[in-house]
Design an enzyme around this catalytic site. Sequence first.
Site, PDB file in Angstrom:
ATOM      1  N   HIS A  40       4.543  -3.430  -4.338  1.00  0.00           N
ATOM      2  CA  HIS A  40       5.060  -2.510  -3.328  1.00  0.00           C
ATOM      3  C   HIS A  40       4.432  -2.739  -1.953  1.00  0.00           C
ATOM      4  O   HIS A  40       3.256  -3.064  -1.820  1.00  0.00           O
ATOM      5  CB  HIS A  40       4.816  -1.063  -3.761  1.00  0.00           C
ATOM      6  CG  HIS A  40       3.370  -0.741  -4.005  1.00  0.00           C
ATOM      7  ND1 HIS A  40       2.512  -0.349  -3.000  1.00  0.00           N
ATOM      8  CD2 HIS A  40       2.630  -0.751  -5.145  1.00  0.00           C
ATOM      9  CE1 HIS A  40       1.308  -0.125  -3.499  1.00  0.00           C
ATOM     10  NE2 HIS A  40       1.355  -0.363  -4.807  1.00  0.00           N
ATOM     11  N   ASP A  41       5.273  -2.602  -0.939  1.00  0.00           N
ATOM     12  CA  ASP A  41       4.861  -2.627   0.468  1.00  0.00           C
ATOM     13  C   ASP A  41       4.337  -3.978   0.937  1.00  0.00           C
ATOM     14  O   ASP A  41       3.690  -4.059   1.983  1.00  0.00           O
ATOM     15  CB  ASP A  41       3.797  -1.543   0.746  1.00  0.00           C
ATOM     16  CG  ASP A  41       4.276  -0.153   0.360  1.00  0.00           C
ATOM     17  OD1 ASP A  41       5.241   0.324   0.971  1.00  0.00           O
ATOM     18  OD2 ASP A  41       3.697   0.441  -0.581  1.00  0.00           O
ATOM     19  N   GLY A  49      -0.438  -4.579  -3.981  1.00  0.00           N
ATOM     20  CA  GLY A  49       0.278  -3.832  -2.958  1.00  0.00           C
ATOM     21  C   GLY A  49      -0.234  -4.072  -1.552  1.00  0.00           C
ATOM     22  O   GLY A  49      -1.406  -4.388  -1.334  1.00  0.00           O
TER      23      GLY A  49
END
Length: 262
Positions: A124-125, A142
């Site tokens: 994520h991200d 992440g």
Amino acid sequence: MSAGGQVHPSAIVDPSARLGEGVCVGAFTIIGPGVEIGDGTRIGPHCSIHGPTRIGRDNVIHGHAAIGGDPQDKKYAGETVRLEIGDGNVIREFTTINRGTGGGGGVTRIGDGNWLLAYTHIAHDCIVGSHCVFSNNATLAGHVEIGDHVILSGFVGIHQFCRIGKHAFIGMGAFVNGDVPPFLMVAQESYGRPRGINSEGLKRRGFDPGRTAAIKRAYRALYMSGADLAQARERLAELAGESEDVRAMLEFIDSGQRALLR
């Protein structure tokens, strides 16, 4: 779906998904709501693509890839977050790419012309540039940022919130827990450590000897002079006046929040 596409009868495509011209979808693949796929993209069998996700044109996604899944973050509470993938990427078997998180900017983003080989994981991200190669089992935690033309060898692991500068090369099995400036080569130890600049990669991308020599001088000032980071930065500032590439290294160092890999 526009004309020219081919969807296998066993595939499941949500009515709200948008498929461009010439999109092909393989057997037993699932495409969920909120997914947009650009013209000419081909998706193999047994894939899952969840939204909100936008995939550009002329990508090739091989079998069993899992794209746009929920972030693997305990703080994620179902907020609307997304994944954006550019054009002309090759995504091989069993690659996993997660959407962003509400607290991390809300988006995972991948550029154009990347090769993501089997079992790659992008959490994520993460922000990934263009024309990168991630070899088998390369893993991003992440919030990682990867510049253009970066190569991650097999079984590389990048710690959360780290940045890898453009044209860097990370050797097989290296674990990276700090920022890697542009143009560097990192080799495996207990944790990866800088081992010179990526000379061969720069040569292949058309860097002339003068550019490469300036980058080598900057590397020596930063890693071989015995100076502390503040002193090395002063030397880089001197060299930056003659080299755009050294200026890029200096800007990378000055913009970081994690410790520099040294």
